[in-house]
Design a protein around this motif. Structure first.
Motif, short mmCIF file in Angstrom:
data_model
loop_
_atom_site.label_atom_id
_atom_site.label_comp_id
_atom_site.label_asym_id
_atom_site.label_seq_id
_atom_site.Cartn_x
_atom_site.Cartn_y
_atom_site.Cartn_z
N ASN A 48 0.88 -1.17 0.00
CA ASN A 48 0.00 0.00 0.00
C ASN A 48 0.91 1.21 0.00
O ASN A 48 1.59 1.50 1.00
N LEU A 49 0.95 1.93 -1.13
CA LEU A 49 1.93 3.02 -1.30
C LEU A 49 1.58 4.24 -0.45
O LEU A 49 2.46 5.04 -0.15
N GLU A 50 0.31 4.36 -0.06
CA GLU A 50 -0.07 5.51 0.78
C GLU A 50 0.37 5.28 2.22
O GLU A 50 0.89 6.17 2.88
N GLU A 51 0.15 4.06 2.69
CA GLU A 51 0.41 3.78 4.11
C GLU A 51 1.71 3.01 4.33
O GLU A 51 2.07 2.72 5.48
N GLU A 52 2.37 2.64 3.24
CA GLU A 52 3.65 1.90 3.33
C GLU A 52 3.46 0.58 4.09
O GLU A 52 4.30 0.20 4.90
N THR A 53 2.33 -0.07 3.85
CA THR A 53 2.08 -1.36 4.52
C THR A 53 1.96 -2.47 3.48
O THR A 53 1.62 -2.21 2.32
N LEU A 54 2.24 -3.70 3.93
CA LEU A 54 2.20 -4.83 3.02
C LEU A 54 0.94 -5.67 3.28
O LEU A 54 0.56 -5.87 4.44
N HIS A 55 0.34 -6.14 2.20
CA HIS A 55 -0.88 -6.94 2.32
C HIS A 55 -0.79 -8.11 1.35
O HIS A 55 -0.37 -7.93 0.20
N PRO A 56 -1.18 -9.30 1.81
CA PRO A 56 -1.11 -10.45 0.90
C PRO A 56 -2.09 -10.30 -0.27
O PRO A 56 -3.20 -9.79 -0.09
N ILE A 57 -1.65 -10.74 -1.42
CA ILE A 57 -2.51 -10.71 -2.61
C ILE A 57 -2.28 -12.00 -3.40
O ILE A 57 -1.15 -12.50 -3.45
N ARG A 58 -3.36 -12.52 -3.95
CA ARG A 58 -3.23 -13.74 -4.75
C ARG A 58 -2.93 -13.34 -6.20
O ARG A 58 -3.70 -12.57 -6.79
N VAL A 59 -1.80 -13.83 -6.71
CA VAL A 59 -1.44 -13.52 -8.10
C VAL A 59 -1.74 -14.76 -8.94
O VAL A 59 -1.27 -15.86 -8.63
N ILE A 60 -2.56 -14.55 -9.95
CA ILE A 60 -2.99 -15.67 -10.80
C ILE A 60 -2.42 -15.44 -12.20
O ILE A 60 -2.72 -14.42 -12.85
N GLY A 61 -1.61 -16.38 -12.64
CA GLY A 61 -1.03 -16.26 -13.98
C GLY A 61 -1.73 -17.20 -14.96
O GLY A 61 -2.07 -18.33 -14.59
N PHE A 62 -1.93 -16.72 -16.17
CA PHE A 62 -2.58 -17.56 -17.19
C PHE A 62 -2.09 -17.12 -18.57
O PHE A 62 -1.51 -16.04 -18.72
N ASN A 63 -2.34 -17.97 -19.54
CA ASN A 63 -1.96 -17.65 -20.90
C ASN A 63 -3.06 -16.81 -21.54
O ASN A 63 -4.17 -17.31 -21.76
N PRO A 64 -2.80 -15.54 -21.84
CA PRO A 64 -3.87 -14.66 -22.35
C PRO A 64 -4.41 -15.11 -23.70
O PRO A 64 -5.47 -14.65 -24.13
N ARG A 65 -3.68 -15.99 -24.36
CA ARG A 65 -4.14 -16.43 -25.69
C ARG A 65 -5.08 -17.64 -25.61
O ARG A 65 -5.60 -18.10 -26.61
N GLU A 66 -5.28 -18.15 -24.42
CA GLU A 66 -6.16 -19.31 -24.25
C GLU A 66 -7.36 -18.95 -23.37
O GLU A 66 -7.20 -18.17 -22.42
N PRO A 67 -8.52 -19.52 -23.66
CA PRO A 67 -9.68 -19.22 -22.81
C PRO A 67 -9.47 -19.77 -21.40
O PRO A 67 -9.18 -20.95 -21.25
N THR A 68 -9.54 -18.92 -20.44
CA THR A 68 -9.23 -19.35 -19.07
C THR A 68 -10.32 -18.96 -18.07
O THR A 68 -10.63 -19.71 -17.16
N PHE A 69 -10.91 -17.76 -18.30
CA PHE A 69 -11.90 -17.28 -17.33
C PHE A 69 -13.26 -17.02 -17.99
O PHE A 69 -13.33 -16.84 -19.21
N LEU A 70 -14.29 -17.01 -17.15
CA LEU A 70 -15.64 -16.71 -17.63
C LEU A 70 -16.02 -15.26 -17.31
O LEU A 70 -17.19 -14.91 -17.37
N ILE A 71 -15.01 -14.47 -16.97
CA ILE A 71 -15.28 -13.08 -16.54
C ILE A 71 -15.18 -12.17 -17.77
O ILE A 71 -14.12 -12.08 -18.40
#
Lengths: 379, 233
Positions: free
Chosen positions: A106-129
């Motif tokens: 968090n660049l405003e408060e200089e605090t760290l927070h866990p985040i889930r990073v999801i990697g996928f191949n953008p050229r393949e159908p992966t999500f329904l969003i």
């Protein structure tokens, strides 16, 4: 029938007569039902948040490490399993998903927070969003990401669109609605190449293989063939099977779900006590009048019916405001936390049934006084 | 001579005690009494003489412990539900206290008694209005108990006891809260029921103003029948 209708009207009149007491009574019942509704809403949030990623992947079958239970637990498998699955008859395509837990600054408060990073191949159908699929090309450039628009505020604002994740800068070029869960405050979608650069993970070890079936392929037969083809370190599930398995895990295998159910039970018990006090006082205050009814020739069953109708009316009067308040409070909770907290129609009906059960149980307890009622005491 | 089966009330050797064992206190001793249909009897006697207990026994609010008690053709020694309820529906009870539900208007309170007799539902509402009007409450049909005086509440309770034209009226000090004019009206109603419709009336009272309205004056002293005078004779 006329006598029955008159009895219902009579109950209504008894209940409505003293407005002050009625408001206090309805308030008490509303409070107990609100307790139950909120516990159910929290439990729904737990269950929905646990499977929301699973719901949004574009796959008929998912192959995962056999130790990956629940779905959100991180257990990788070798990418070779994806190619092995692709070789099974009936499987049309397979795409990998990489997942890592990183630290968002968090660049405003200089605090760290866990985040889930999801990697996928953008050229393949992966999500329904839709938001992802319509803008997926933006992720082709390395160092770009989509940020979860339902993530909590703890990630802070990004005035220039540049975020810092695990000490690396990343440009946020879009968003998608997913939401928080009990592990992270939100998720980040990135291309596979950005993922490897950001997390330093090996491309050879993937989290999930998403399989799509050929048209006409039979799901159960493909699952059987996958079980025969794939080594024992992985398992294949249909999407529905995996959702059911995960829901079952969170419903029965976790203390928090049990705690929330205990919360519902406590709300029910509190409601029974409150309703009992209300109905018992009502019966006690009109004991001489009820005894007079018995002396006139009304049976115990009539008086019991009147008190039970009062209890059902009380539950109905308490249910409506509790539903409105509960929905509002859960909406505020969902808005502030990003959790998918809410009440479904089925849950609302269940709470309605609990309300009726709660009040009728209390009515039954309060009626013990009437059962012992002797009209001779009037003299 | 009238047979026992035709008597409205037939009491023989009736005993009653409160409590059991050494602490038991007997309040009625070997009461023998019978009332004909259409008789208007007043029961009087000093406080604690057992009048109200006898009234509650005849009303099947208590179960006889010794002797025989037959009322309106029912053996009250053995009467059980649902016969008990249907027996009580033939009675009109007037208690010392009105016991009106605060939530109900005068009309609705009386209607509670009428609802037990659905065969007369069509005419019942008209009869309720007429009866309450006769009792001076025609302008207060929609009044709840807290809007009525003590005497008016008592008259609502009286209407509730009489609206279904009971075969037997059991009244415990019904005129205690009424002024002279309303006492006259209530006594007139009871006498009319007794003499024109054959309703038997058994009234407990200390109110000497009402004695002359009765056909019989029964005096109970220390749980025993002290005198039984037929005033009309």
């Amino acid at each position: 029938m006329l006598k029955l209708m008159r009895a219902v009207v009579f109950s209504f009149r008894l209940l409505m007569h003293e407005r002050g007491r009625l408001i206090a009574s309805v308030g008490g019942v509303t409070f107990a039902l609100l307790l139950m509704l909120l516990q159910i809403g929290f439990r729904n949030a737990l269950l929905d948040s646990a499977i929301q990623l699973l719901r949004e992947v574009d796959a008929d079958i998912l192959v995962i490490n056999k130790e990956k239970d629940p779905f959100l637990a991180r257990n990788r498998m070798h990418k070779e399993r994806l190619y092995q699955a692709l070789s099974v008859e009936g499987v049309e395509s397979a795409s990998p998903l990489w997942i890592a837990l990183e630290q968002w600054k968090n660049l405003e408060e200089e605090t760290l927070h866990p985040i889930r990073v999801i990697g996928f191949n953008p050229r393949e159908p992966t999500f329904l969003i839709d938001e992802v699929n319509e803008n997926v090309d933006k992720l082709n450039r390395i160092g770009t990401a989509f940020l979860d628009s339902h993530a909590r505020d703890s990630y802070g604002k990004l005035p220039d669109g540049i975020a810092q994740v695990s000490l690396r800068e990343i440009e946020i070029v879009g968003s998608f609605p997913l939401g928080t869960d009990f592990e992270v405050d939100g998720s980040l979608l990135v291309s596979d190449e950005t993922f490897f650069e950001l997390t330093r993970q090996s491309p050879d070890w993937i989290e999930i293989a998403l399989l799509r079936l050929k048209p006409g392929a039979e799901m159960n037969r493909v699952l059987e063939n996958l079980a025969l083809t794939l080594p024992g370190d992985v398992r294949a599930f249909s999407k529905a099977q995996l959702i059911d398995r995960d829901l079952d895990y969170w419903r029965t295998g976790t203390p928090i779900s049990v705690i929330l159910l205990v919360g519902v039970a406590l709300g029910f018990a509190v409601g029974v006590v409150i309703c009992y006090q209300i109905l018992y006082t009502e019966v006690l205050d009109h004991l001489a009048e009820f005894a007079t009814l018995k002396a006139m020739g009304y049976g115990d069953s009539y008086i019991q019916f009147v008190v039970m109708v009062e209890s059902v009316l009380l539950s109905a009067l308490g249910f409506v405001p509790s539903l409105v308040l509960g929905s509002f409070m859960l909406a505020v909770l969902g808005w502030s936390s990003g959790l998918p907290a809410g009440i479904s129609l089925g849950d609302a009906l269940n709470v309605g049934l609990l309300a009726v059960s709660m009040c009728t149980l209390a009515g039954t307890l309060a009626l013990r006084k009437v059962r012992n009622l002797e009209p001779a005491e009037l003299f | 001579m009238t047979s026992a089966a035709n008597k409205a009330i037939e009491i023989a050797g009736l005993d009653y005690s409160f409590g059991t064992g050494e602490t038991a206190k007997q309040v009625l001793f070997e009461i023998d009494l019978s009332l004909e249909p259409g008789e208007f009897a007043i029961m009087t006697g000093p406080s604690g003489s057992g009048k109200t207990t006898l009234l509650s026994l005849v009303g099947a609010l208590r179960r006889p412990q010794g002797g025989q008690l037959n009322v309106l053709g029912h053996d009250l020694n053995t009467l059980e539900s649902p016969g008990l309820e249907s027996y009580r529906q033939q009675l009109g009870f007037i208690f010392q206290l009105h016991n009106l539900f605060p939530a109900l208007t005068a009309f609705q309170s009386v209607q509670m008694a009428g609802d037990l007799h659905p065969e007369a539902a069509d005419q019942m509402d008209d009869r309720i209005r007429a009866l309450l009007t006769q009792l001076g409450l025609g302008e207060r049909l929609d009044y709840r108990p807290h809007q009525l005086s003590g005497g008016q509440r008592q008259r609502v309770a009286i209407a509730r006891a009489l609206v279904h034209r009971p075969a037997l009226v059991l009244a415990d000090e019904p005129t205690a809260a009424l002024d002279g004019e309303n006492t006259e009206i209530v006594l007139g109603l009871l006498a009319e029921l007794a003499h024109e419709r054959g309703t038997t009336v058994l009234m407990v009272t200390q109110d000497a103003r009402v004695f002359e309205s009765a056909d019989r004056l029964i005096n109970l002293v220390d749980g025993q029948l002290d005198s039984d005078v037929r005033l009309s004779e």
